[in-house]
Scaffold this active site. Structure first.
Site, short mmCIF file in Angstrom:
data_model
loop_
_atom_site.label_atom_id
_atom_site.label_comp_id
_atom_site.label_asym_id
_atom_site.label_seq_id
_atom_site.Cartn_x
_atom_site.Cartn_y
_atom_site.Cartn_z
CE LYS A 191 -1.83 2.87 2.89
NZ LYS A 191 -1.82 3.90 2.00
CD GLU A 265 13.47 1.05 8.69
OE1 GLU A 265 14.03 1.84 9.15
OE2 GLU A 265 14.02 -0.35 8.73
CB CYS A 299 13.21 9.94 6.94
SG CYS A 299 14.32 8.78 5.61
CD GLU A 395 10.26 13.43 10.16
OE1 GLU A 395 9.21 13.09 10.45
OE2 GLU A 395 11.02 12.98 9.54
P1 NAD Z 1 2.57 8.80 7.20
O1 NAD Z 1 2.95 8.04 8.52
O2 NAD Z 1 1.59 9.65 7.27
O3 NAD Z 1 2.09 7.74 6.09
C1 NAD Z 1 2.78 6.61 5.60
C2 NAD Z 1 2.26 5.30 5.27
O4 NAD Z 1 1.09 4.92 6.31
C3 NAD Z 1 1.05 5.85 4.24
O5 NAD Z 1 0.86 4.85 3.26
C4 NAD Z 1 -0.23 6.07 4.98
O6 NAD Z 1 -1.47 5.69 3.96
C5 NAD Z 1 -0.30 4.81 5.78
N1 NAD Z 1 -1.03 4.81 7.17
C6 NAD Z 1 -1.69 6.02 7.69
N2 NAD Z 1 -2.44 5.66 8.40
C7 NAD Z 1 -2.20 4.32 9.03
C8 NAD Z 1 -2.75 3.44 9.83
N3 NAD Z 1 -3.27 3.81 10.94
N4 NAD Z 1 -2.21 2.06 9.79
C9 NAD Z 1 -1.55 1.80 8.71
N5 NAD Z 1 -1.09 2.48 7.65
C10 NAD Z 1 -1.47 3.59 7.61
O7 NAD Z 1 3.77 9.32 6.70
P2 NAD Z 1 3.99 10.14 5.39
O8 NAD Z 1 3.59 11.58 5.78
O9 NAD Z 1 3.62 9.25 4.15
O10 NAD Z 1 5.66 10.02 5.11
C11 NAD Z 1 6.49 10.76 5.83
C12 NAD Z 1 7.07 10.25 7.09
O11 NAD Z 1 7.76 9.17 6.65
C13 NAD Z 1 8.15 11.30 7.70
O12 NAD Z 1 7.98 11.21 9.22
C14 NAD Z 1 9.40 10.54 7.44
O13 NAD Z 1 10.36 10.75 8.23
C15 NAD Z 1 9.14 9.09 7.47
N6 NAD Z 1 9.94 8.55 6.37
C16 NAD Z 1 10.84 7.55 7.15
C17 NAD Z 1 11.97 6.69 6.51
C18 NAD Z 1 12.82 5.74 6.87
O14 NAD Z 1 13.44 5.09 6.29
N7 NAD Z 1 13.00 5.85 8.37
C19 NAD Z 1 11.96 7.08 5.08
C20 NAD Z 1 11.08 7.83 4.61
C21 NAD Z 1 10.20 8.57 5.14
#
Ligand code: NAD
Length: 492
Positions: A191, A265, A299, A395
């Site tokens: 997803k 992550e 990130c 962040e």
């Molecule tokens: P997000 O947490 O809003 O969403 C991530 C994913 O989770 C999306 O596909 C979203 O639809 C899904 N999601 C949302 N609610 C959910 C739930 N209750 N259960 C399961 N899935 C759910 O993050 P974002 O805004 O898409 O991405 C940015 C964040 O990701 C930042 O905090 C960034 O630091 C982090 N990030 C981390 C890494 C890493 O490798 N550590 C890499 C890239 C991004």
């Protein structure tokens, strides 16, 4: 379908769009309830296309297809080398369509084409090739036991993997999950983020073309509830999640209820430490790239620069000048370094951080919003920000950097480690002993010396604290999708 209207056509960026449907059990399907959502062009704010929004029925169908492919299909039973050959084929197909892939990613996320063609898509290809190569060495071990026996371990796939990915590096982060998960013999329900699902749709097409059996890779586009339904589904064995710390914590808690294996992550707030003995012009160039790359939606962004006092003012001025001059604009235009933010909500979050900082008296250099459509913002530099400020602790996820002075190595380490995150960090110095000493002391899953974001599919990364747990890339990234079985044959 091709984007031929509005600014997309004006700037010559006509890109074929994949069908906005779900890919389940080898078939392209609409959502069971017919729901779709718009995908916006971040550079114009204009709707590019619509994609299906999966509901609980679709999630269940996708998990059932993945379960069947794992339990009854050939994928988990193939030899690692056979699976490796399929992954080489995926890499070949990606290479053949690299330009199309890069253009689609730029259109969807707003990343400058200069980066998607040289960083994002080459990394995706590398990742598939790395894990295809690692396959040949996928072996267990024989062990010497006290009793007479022939004892060995087998490395087996875990089962059905739910891969949930964020909006900021859609193609790369899909590859860091799909390549090792598939290499290990698992089947996958993926997803992607609701804002940026287009490259995943192209992946579905390519993986099928590479000869993956139906149901081995299933794609459900949709929002948070679809992700939550996937996490809760009893047919899923492992969750590989990348996203924000808040959602990651919820995912881990929910997964615990059904005892699923999880890797999370999450966010980061990496410190980039510039010592006075560094090659200063290289360090400044590194520091600029580290906070503006991907419009700061990274990130591992170098969003906190710590500078030793003798060179502090020089670094602040250089970063301020860079913020004023770095080319911001249409991701398809030549020479552009900073594209738009990926969506209106991401832009609004950055603006609110900056407004709050300005209203509390902080100096904000840059950070203006250019006139015109699209989700653009110029890079911003904030000197002399207190360690307990939200800009240092949270962040921001935009092209925003704080610059703090320090006097001693100990103080630099204390400031660098002084947030709840622990994903990445960097230090710029000519002193080799200091480089190793500080690298060891930093609370981060990956540390760079004299550079930033020196990433490679062979080098694991992952977090500590609020940055989550688990490692992706490298052999560690493959281990995350394998479990060990011990077999002991009695020889007595
Ligand atoms: P997000 O947490 O809003 O969403 C991530 C994913 O989770 C999306 O596909 C979203 O639809 C899904 N999601 C949302 N609610 C959910 C739930 N209750 N259960 C399961 N899935 C759910 O993050 P974002 O805004 O898409 O991405 C940015 C964040 O990701 C930042 O905090 C960034 O630091 C982090 N990030 C981390 C890494 C890493 O490798 N550590 C890499 C890239 C991004």
């Amino acid at each position: 379908m091709t984007v031929t209207q509005g600014r997309a056509a004006e700037s010559g960026r006509a890109v074929p769009l994949p069908p906005g449907r779900l890919h389940i059990g080898g078939q392209w399907l609409p959502a069971a309830d017919g729901r779709t959502a718009p995908i916006l062009d971040p550079a114009t704010g204009v709707e590019l296309t619509r994609v299906a929004v999966a509901g609980p029925v679709d999630v269940d169908r996708a998990v059932t297809a993945a379960r069947k492919a794992f339990d009854d299909g050939p994928w988990a039973r193939m030899t690692p080398r056979e699976r490796g050959r399929k992954l080489w084929r995926v890499a070949d197909l990606l290479r053949a369509r690299a330009t199309e892939f890069a253009r689609l990613e730029s259109l969807d996320v707003g990343k400058p084409l200069a980066f998607t063609t040289t960083v994002d898509i080459p990394t995706v290809i590398d990742t598939f090739e790395y894990y295809a190569g690692l396959m040949a060495g996928l072996e267990g071990a024989t062990r010497a036991t006290a009793a007479p026996s022939f004892a060995y371990t087998r490395r087996e796939p875990i089962g059905v993997v739910a891969a949930i990915t964020p909006f900021n590096f859609p193609a790369i982060l899909s590859a860091t999950k799909l390549a090792p998960a598939l290499a290990a013999g698992n089947t996958v329900v993926h997803k992607p983020a609701p804002e940026t699902p287009l490259s995943a749709l192209l992946f579905a097409e390519l993986l099928a073309e590479a000869g993956l059996p139906d149901g081995v890779y299933n794609l459900i586009t949709g929002d948070g509830p679809a992700g939550a339904a996937l996490v809760a589904h009893p047919g899923v064995d492992k969750i590989a999640f990348t996203g924000s710390s808040a959602v990651g914590a919820r995912v881990a808690a929910q997964a615990a209820a059904t005892l699923k294996q999880v890797t999370v992550e999450l966010g980061g707030k990496g410190a980039n430490i510039i010592f006075a003995d560094a090659d200063l012009s290289a360090a400044i160039e590194t520091a600029v790239g580290a906070f503006v790359f991907n419009t700061g939606q990274f990130c591992m962004s170098g969003s906190r620069v710590l500078v030793q006092r003798p060179v502090y003012q020089e670094v602040v001025e250089a970063l301020g000048a860079a913020a004023a001059h770095v080319p911001v604009g249409d991701p398809f235009a030549e020479g552009v370094v900073v594209g738009p933010m990926a969506g209106p909500l991401h832009l609004a979050k950055v603006v609110s951080f900056l407004d709050e900082a300005a209203s509390s008296g902080a100096q904000v250099i840059g950070g203006q919003r250019p006139d015109g459509p699209g989700f653009f913002i110029r890079p911003a530099v904030l000197p002399h920000v207190a360690q307990d400020s939200p800009l240092v602790q949270e962040e921001v996820f935009g092209p925003v950097v704080t610059v703090q002075p320090f006097d001693s190595e100990e103080e630099a380490i204390r400031l660098a480690n002084g947030t709840r995150y622990g994903l990445s960090a960097g230090l710029q110095t000519r002193d080799v002993s200091r480089a190793h000493r500080v690298a060891a002391a930093l609370n981060a899953g990956i540390v760079w010396v004299n550079g930033w974001a020196l990433l490679d599919p062979a080098m694991p990364f992952g977090g500590t604290g609020a940055s989550g747990y688990g490692r992706e890339n490298g052999p560690e990234g493959l281990n995350a999708y394998l479990r060990t079985k011990s077999v002991v044959v009695n020889l007595a």
